[in-house]
Each structure stands twice: as structure tokens, then as C-alpha cells.
Design an enzyme around this catalytic site. Structure first.
Site, short mmCIF file in Angstrom:
data_model
loop_
_atom_site.label_atom_id
_atom_site.label_comp_id
_atom_site.label_asym_id
_atom_site.label_seq_id
_atom_site.Cartn_x
_atom_site.Cartn_y
_atom_site.Cartn_z
N ASP A 400 42.72 45.04 39.46
CA ASP A 400 41.15 45.28 39.84
C ASP A 400 40.86 46.42 39.07
O ASP A 400 41.56 47.20 38.65
CB ASP A 400 41.10 45.73 41.36
CG ASP A 400 39.78 46.24 41.74
OD1 ASP A 400 38.71 45.62 41.66
OD2 ASP A 400 39.89 47.34 42.39
N LYS A 401 39.54 46.31 38.26
CA LYS A 401 39.31 47.26 37.26
C LYS A 401 39.19 48.63 37.76
O LYS A 401 39.71 49.67 37.18
CB LYS A 401 37.89 46.90 36.47
CG LYS A 401 37.39 47.79 35.37
CD LYS A 401 36.40 47.22 34.91
CE LYS A 401 35.00 47.40 35.59
NZ LYS A 401 34.34 48.85 35.69
N THR A 402 37.98 49.00 38.45
CA THR A 402 37.40 50.44 38.97
C THR A 402 38.58 51.17 39.65
O THR A 402 39.18 50.74 40.66
CB THR A 402 36.35 50.22 39.80
OG1 THR A 402 35.45 49.66 39.15
CG2 THR A 402 35.67 51.61 40.15
N THR A 548 37.02 41.28 38.22
CA THR A 548 36.06 42.57 38.76
C THR A 548 34.71 41.81 39.09
O THR A 548 34.51 40.98 38.78
CB THR A 548 35.95 43.15 37.59
OG1 THR A 548 34.86 44.46 37.72
CG2 THR A 548 35.32 42.68 36.27
N GLY A 549 34.12 42.78 40.03
CA GLY A 549 32.92 42.16 40.44
C GLY A 549 31.88 42.77 39.45
O GLY A 549 30.81 42.30 39.24
N LYS A 576 37.94 36.80 45.37
CA LYS A 576 39.24 37.28 44.78
C LYS A 576 40.55 36.59 45.26
O LYS A 576 41.32 36.15 44.51
CB LYS A 576 39.57 38.83 44.94
CG LYS A 576 38.50 39.67 44.14
CD LYS A 576 38.65 41.22 44.34
CE LYS A 576 37.70 42.10 43.39
NZ LYS A 576 37.91 43.46 43.56
N ASP A 595 42.80 48.28 45.58
CA ASP A 595 42.41 49.57 46.44
C ASP A 595 42.65 49.40 47.79
O ASP A 595 42.77 50.28 48.73
CB ASP A 595 41.12 50.26 46.26
CG ASP A 595 39.90 49.42 46.45
OD1 ASP A 595 40.08 48.27 47.56
OD2 ASP A 595 38.91 49.77 46.23
N ASP A 599 39.91 44.68 48.92
CA ASP A 599 40.76 43.76 48.13
C ASP A 599 41.79 43.23 49.25
O ASP A 599 42.77 42.37 48.79
CB ASP A 599 41.50 44.47 46.92
CG ASP A 599 40.61 44.91 45.86
OD1 ASP A 599 39.55 43.87 45.61
OD2 ASP A 599 40.82 45.99 45.34
#
Length: 704
Positions: A400-402, A548-549, A576, A595, A599
Site C-alpha cells: 500500500d503506498k501511503t 494504490t487508490g 484490493k 494499514d 485494507d
């Protein structure tokens, strides 16, 4: 009113710190647990539920067991010299004759003391295992020394042959030494967990209206205020009310550098305060603290059995059966082929001793105890042993990016108004009004910008979150929305002319009364550790995919700059899960890092779910592993440590079984014609060495 009820507890005769609700085997040595009845007060049960295990008491029991073995060892050692000198076989070997009237009765008396006092732990263990109908290591040792003793007593009182007293003595002596060394090794492997428990200070300085009182940490509750002086440990999880300082959280998170904490920041119980005094508002009672949960998590993980452990348990059971059958077969073979009763007895005793499944029983539990506690000290919390051991199979990691590959701290980089009557400050003001209800990192960035510009934010009503697309609400009679580019497409709203953003910028659009009013671009910095983490994964042939969104442009930029294998952008939370399934259908063994909030379904679907950056909230229920820090390097550490742990387990299992394969035929006398024969004492030495090797090997496990 307190009620007393009888509660059945099962404990290990060798490791009394192991207490279970049901019958079974000890997770440390594989021995059968024995019944230990305890009268428990309902009030006590209620009081202790969910709080720290009373480690101090268990540690005391364990230490007294070690001391007991040491005392018995020295007592037997003192009797060994006279027993050896009075033994007919030793005299024969030395070419001497020190026999005198009654000497055999003195030898019998001294050997009886050794058998009853030195052999007591093994005899008691034998009785317990017979009672539980689960013969194991203690049964084998107890049986071997009983046979040797009974036969030797029969010789003293008239049976023809040579006694076994010196073999009996040396066998018990070496077994006591082996158990003493092994228990110290086991104590070392479990030490990290005790160190975690000791992190929690016993006392706290509670701030009262009149003065500061010293109280026990156990009585602290939510919203109490405590003072933490320089150099002291923080007594409870909470939020800094006053003051600032640098805190050392290395024992809790593995982060070696002290972290600066100011008013409003969270602090974790057990962290060591630097040179500033701080006042902390307590978040919850001690039993619910992050540290207490970690201790419970580590304890549960150490007790939970993975497939590797179950395999070792089965092997140890079979080895016990093989030992008994081989011992009897060896005795019958030698006795029926014309050897003396003494020789056949000696072979049987040696086979049974050498075949003890002790090293095999310890092979996996010691590695488990060491790895779980070490992980916790380095900010890797293992909730599911099997998930952790499966980390070695991972072929693809989905990030997940953030907040994982990026810092997760969005800063406003551009504000554009598309309506003449609205200036940039007005766009921020309306966006901030909506975002004050949201906890998303983008919302935090917009609110911070409003704060920097000293903008007063209006109240909103009818707030509604649109999953994965944005938020909407009413404010000052207007219908407002802060939405993603995907929302514009779905609702046929035109993308503004001359719309440009940087490659790494995330954009949200501001809508007023269904009309596009402007947009805000925010940028999130890539973590400095991310590139090195992706590089290490590549070196270990593990693919990295960004999920990622965010929009395609941002995803491609981050993926390219880090050298990732691919990216999947503009994905909604529920999609996802589908992406993870797709990867698995192509034969990939997938780990997902997220996180743990939106997710959760994807984390549950992944072969290994890793919740990242959960900090003091370890309620990421769906993940098998929780990383305290959001550092992508920790994910790499976790995989490499999972591989190292599995390697140690396999090394120990190979050693423990391989040793038996070689030693058993030697003990049975396969090379007797070549003049090679193992005595019971030599068998005991070999068994002890194998156990100690397994313990030392487990102790050498390290987090890289």
C-alpha cells in the site's frame, strides 16, 4: 461476594512456568503436562484477566528448578569418587583390589542415595508420564536408571554377575548436568520476554491538585495525569499534556534513535524519557497498554504451535516408541545370542538413554521462544506463527503506498480556484470544513494548511464519506464535496482545462452545489528507506507491486523511482481483495502490507498479511504480523528473519534426528565385533551434547 472454584491447570514438571488450561505437551521440552489443581478466587480471576502474566513468580520457579538441579548434581558428583573406587569393574580396569568386608554394602548404600536423591526428578517424571499415559523423555531416563539399579541390587544380594553401580552413578550425574545446562539455555531463550515485562515500571508519579503522589502503575486509569522525570520510564500509554523531550523507544519498536515528542504526541509505556520532564494524560489502564498487549501477544505466539512444531512433536513421540522397542530388541538379541545378562542389560540401558527425544522436543520450541521475543523487541509483532514461518515462501509483496513507501504526511503544494468569486483561501476553507471529520492523511494535510493560513473553519452537517471517492456535507447552506478524479468521471463532471500536476502529487477536487469550484494538489514524500528495501527484495527474488487508490501518474512515478516490478492504481478498498486473488491465481505466494483499516479484506486474503504502522494499536485483527513502525525496511527484516528462523528449526531437527540415526546403532552394539561399544555414561554424554547443541543453535538466532 467472592466464590472459590476449583480450576484444573496443567504444568510441566521440568518447566513450571508453563501452565495450560488443558492436558498436552510442554512447548519447551515436549514433556507431558501434569495436573496441578489450584483454588482460584473469582475476584482474582477477574482482576488479572487480560493483564500482564505474573512473570516474576514464574521466573522465580524456573530459577529454583535450575538451583535444584545444580544442588543434586554437586551431591552426586561428591559421591561419584567413592562409588568409582569401590566398583569392581573400575578396580579390575585399574588392576587393583580394594575389596574389604562389607565394601559391596557401602557401594550399595552410596548408589541408593544417588538413585533416590539424584534420580528423583527422573523417577517423578516417569510416574507422571505413566499416569498421563504419555511416555516421553522422563519415562525413558527413569526406566533406564531403574533397570540399572534393580539389576545391581540383585547382584549385591546373590545374583551372579557384575554390578552396574558406577554406570548408574555416571548416567545420573551426566543427566543432571545436561538438564541443568539445558534449563539455563531455555531460560536464556525466554529471557527476551521477561525483559519486555520488566520494561513496565512498577511506580508512577501521579499529578493530584495539591501535589504529586507516588502510586503503583496498576492503579492508573484513563485521564489520570502522570509526571515523567528525566531518565525515567514512561509508566503508561498516553498523550503529552505539557513539556517536550526525546524518548528512547528502541526496546519497544526497534527504532534506535531517540524520538522527539512534544505536546499532543502519543507516548508508549516502557519508553525511556530523555532530559526533559513531561506530563502525560493516561489513555488507558496498564493491562490495556501497548506493552501489556505485546507481552500477551508474544506469550500466545510462543505457546501456539505451527506445522513445524507439530511435525517435531510427532517425531518425538515416534522416537520414544522406537527407543522402547529398540531397547527391548537389543536386550533380547544379545541375551539370546549367548552374552551375559549384564552385557544385554547394559546395551538396553544405553540404547534407551541415547534415544531420548529430548533434543528433538527442544528443537523447535527454543527457536520459537527466541524468535518471537526477539521480533517484539525489534517492532515485529507475530500474531500467527504459521504466517511468520510462511514468510520464507513469499514470491510477491503488494505494498500500500501511503504511509508505507511514502511518509504518509501530505502537504498542500498547489491550490487552484476555477470560480472567480472564490479565492484560494476560500477553496481551502471549504475543503477544511469537510475534512475536519476525516482521518485520512489528505484531510490532515488540508487542515494543516488552513491552520497555517489562520483560517476559521465553519461547522458542517449531514457529513457522508463516499468509500474510496471522497466526502460530502452541508455547510453555510451549500452542498460541498471533496472528491477524487474517479468521482468526476463517474458523475460526468468535466476535468478543468490546463489541468496539470506534478508526477508525485495527489489531487482532490472541491465541488460547491454540484459545480466544480477548484482543486488542491498535495504531495507525499517517498521514504528514504524505501528504495533500499525494494532493492533487497529484488536481490532475494521477491517481486514488489504498488497497489494504490491514487491516480496512475502518481503510482507510475513512485513505482519507477523505487524500481518496483509493477503498479496497480486507482483501486478502491474492496477491489484490493480482487487484485490479491488475481495474483494468487497466477501461482504467486502473496504478502500484503497495509494499514489494517481499509485494507482489512486484502490483508485477510493474502497468504501473509502484514499490518504496518499500527503503532500502539495492535488491533489489526486480520493481519498475521504487525509492524510497529511503518518502515519498509522492517518488512524486509521480517522476511529475512522468517527465513532465518525456519532455517534454525530445520537445522535443529536435522541435528536431533541425525544424531539418533548415528548413535542408536552404536549403542545397540552394531560395531561390537570391531571393538566399538558405547557405555551408558557415553550415551548420556552424547544425548546431553545433542540437547545443548540444539539450545546453543537456537540462542544464536539474530534479527539482521
Amino acid at each position: 461476594m467472592e466464590h472459590q472454584h476449583e480450576q484444573k491447570k496443567y504444568t510441566c514438571p521440568m518447566h513450571p512456568q508453563i501452565v495450560e488450561e488443558r492436558p498436552g505437551t510442554c512447548p519447551i521440552c515436549g514433556m507431558t503436562l501434569v495436573l496441578k489443581k489450584a483454588i482460584v478466587n473469582d475476584a482474582d480471576t477477574h482482576h488479572h484477566h487480560g493483564s500482564n502474566p505474573p512473570m516474576g513468580h514464574e521466573g522465580h520457579d524456573h530459577n529454583s528448578m535450575i538451583a535444584d538441579f545444580r544442588k543434586r548434581f554437586y551431591a552426586v558428583l561428591a559421591l561419584t569418587i567413592p562409588i568409582m573406587l569401590l566398583s569392581e569393574m573400575i578396580q579390575h580396569f585399574m588392576g587393583a583390589d580394594w575389596q574389604f568386608t562389607g565394601s559391596k554394602y557401602i557401594l550399595f548404600t552410596l548408589s541408593t542415595i544417588v538413585f533416590l536423591y539424584g534420580g528423583w526428578p527422573f523417577l517423578k517424571g516417569l510416574a507422571d508420564e505413566v499416569k498421563a499415559k504419555n511416555p516421553g523423555m522422563m519415562f525413558l531416563i527413569g526406566f533406564a536408571i531403574t533397570v540399572a539399579y534393580s539389576y545391581s541390587v540383585a547382584i549385591v544380594f546373590g545374583l551372579q554377575g557384575m554390578d552396574f553401580f558406577w554406570e548408574l552413578d555416571t548416567l545420573i550425574l551426566i543427566m543432571l548436568l545436561g538438564h541443568w545446562i539445558e534449563m539455563k539455555s531455555v531460560a536464556g531463550a525466554s529471557k527476551e520476554l521477561e525483559l519486555l515485562v520488566q520494561l513496565m515500571p512498577a511506580d508512577a508519579h501521579m499529578v493530584m491538585p495539591d501535589m504529586v503522589h507516588d502510586v503503583k502503575t496498576d492503579i492508573l486509569k484513563a485521564s489520570d495525569i502522570i509526571l515523567v522525570k528525566p531518565g525515567e520510564k514512561v509508566a503508561a500509554d498516553g498523550i503529552i499534556l505539557e513539556g517536550e523531550s526525546y524518548l528512547n523507544e528502541s526496546m519497544l519498536t526497534g527504532e534506535s534513535k531517540p524520538v522527539q515528542k512534544v505536546k499532543g504526541d502519543k507516548v508508549i509505556a516502557g519508553a525511556i524519557n530523555g532530559n526533559g520532564a513531561i506530563k502525560v494524560t493516561v489513555s488507558h489502564a496498564a493491562k490495556d497498554s501497548y506493552l501489556s498487549q505485546v507481552v500477551k501477544l508474544v506469550d500466545d505466539a510462543q505457546k501456539s504451535k505451527s506445522k513445524t512444531q507439530l511435525l517435531a512433536d510427532t517425531a518425538a513421540k515416534w522416537l520414544t516408541i522406537i527407543a522402547i522397542v529398540s531397547g527391548i530388541a537389543t536386550f533380547l538379541y544379545w541375551y539370546l545370542t549367548g552374552q551375559s545378562l549384564a552385557f544385554a542389560m547394559e546395551r538396553m540401558v544405553t540404547v534407551i538413554v541415547i534415544c531420548c527425544p529430548h533434543a528433538l522436543g527442544l528443537a523447535v520450541p527454543l527457536v520459537v521462544a527466541k524468535s518471537t521475543a526477539l521480533s517484539a523487541k525489534n517492532g515485529l509483532l507475530i500474531k500467527n506463527r504459521t504466517a511468520f514461518e510462511n514468510a520464507r515462501k513469499i514470491t510477491t509483496i503488494v505494498f500500500d503506498k501511503t504511509g508505507t513507501l511514502t511518509v504518509g504526511k501530505f502537504e498542500v503544494s498547489k491550490i487552484v480556484s476555477l470560480q472567480k468569486e472564490l479565492n484560494e483561501n476560500e477553496i481551502i476553507r471549504l475543503a477544511a470544513a469537510l475534512e475536519q471529520q476525516s482521518e485520512h492523511p489528505v484531510a490532515t494535510g488540508i487542515l494543516q494548511k488552513a491552520k497555517d493560513l489562520s483560517i476559521t473553519v465553519p461547522a458542517v452537517e449531514n457529513f457522508k464519506a463516499i468509500t474510496g471517492k471522497g466526502v460530502e456535507a452541508m455547510a453555510e447552506g451549500k452542498k460541498l464535496g471533496v472528491v477524487s478524479p474517479g468521482y468526476l468521471k463517474e458523475n460526468n463532471l468535466p476535468v478543468p482545462d490546463n489541468f496539470t500536476t506534478g508526477d508525485t502529487e495527489t489531487v482532490v477536487f472541491v465541488i460547491v452545489n454540484n459545480v466544480l469550484a477548484g482543486y488542491i494538489a498535495l504531495s507525499d514524500e517517498i521514504r528514504p528507506e524505501s528504495a533500499a528495501a525494494i532493492k533487497t527484495l529484488k536481490e532475494n527474488n521477491i517481486k514488489s507491486i504498488l497497489l494504490t487508490g491514487d491516480n496512475n501518474k502518481v503510482a507510475k512515478s513512485v513505482s519507477d523511482s523505487l524500481g518496483m516490478d509493477s503498479f496497480i492504481a486507482e483501486v478502491l478498498p474492496h477491489q484490493k481483495l480482487q487484485k490479491i486473488k488475481e495474483l494468487q491465481s497466477h501461482g504467486e505466494f502473496v504478502a500484503m502490507t497495509g494499514d489494517g483499516v481499509n485494507d482489512a479484506p486484502a490483508l485477510a486474503q493474502a497468504d501473509v498479511g502484514i499490518a504496518v504502522g499500527s503503532g500502539s494499536d495492535i488491533a489489526a485483527e486480520t493481519a498475521g504480523i504487525v509492524l510497529v513502525n511503518s518502515n519498509p525496511k522492517d518488512i524486509v527484516s521480517l522476511i529475512l528473519f522468517g527465513k532465518a528462523t525456519y532455517r534454525k528449526m530445520i537445522q535443529n531437527l536435522i541435528w536431533a534426528t541425525g544424531y539418533n540415526v548415528v548413535a542408536l546403532p552404536l549403542a545397540a552394539g552394531v560395531l561390537y565385533q570391531q571393538g566399538i561399544l558405547l557405555s551408558p555414561a557415553a550415551g548420556a554424554v552424547l544425548m546431553t551434547v545433542s540437547t545443548v547443541v540444539v539450545a546453543i543453535n537456537a540462542g544464536m538466532l539474530k534479527v539482521k
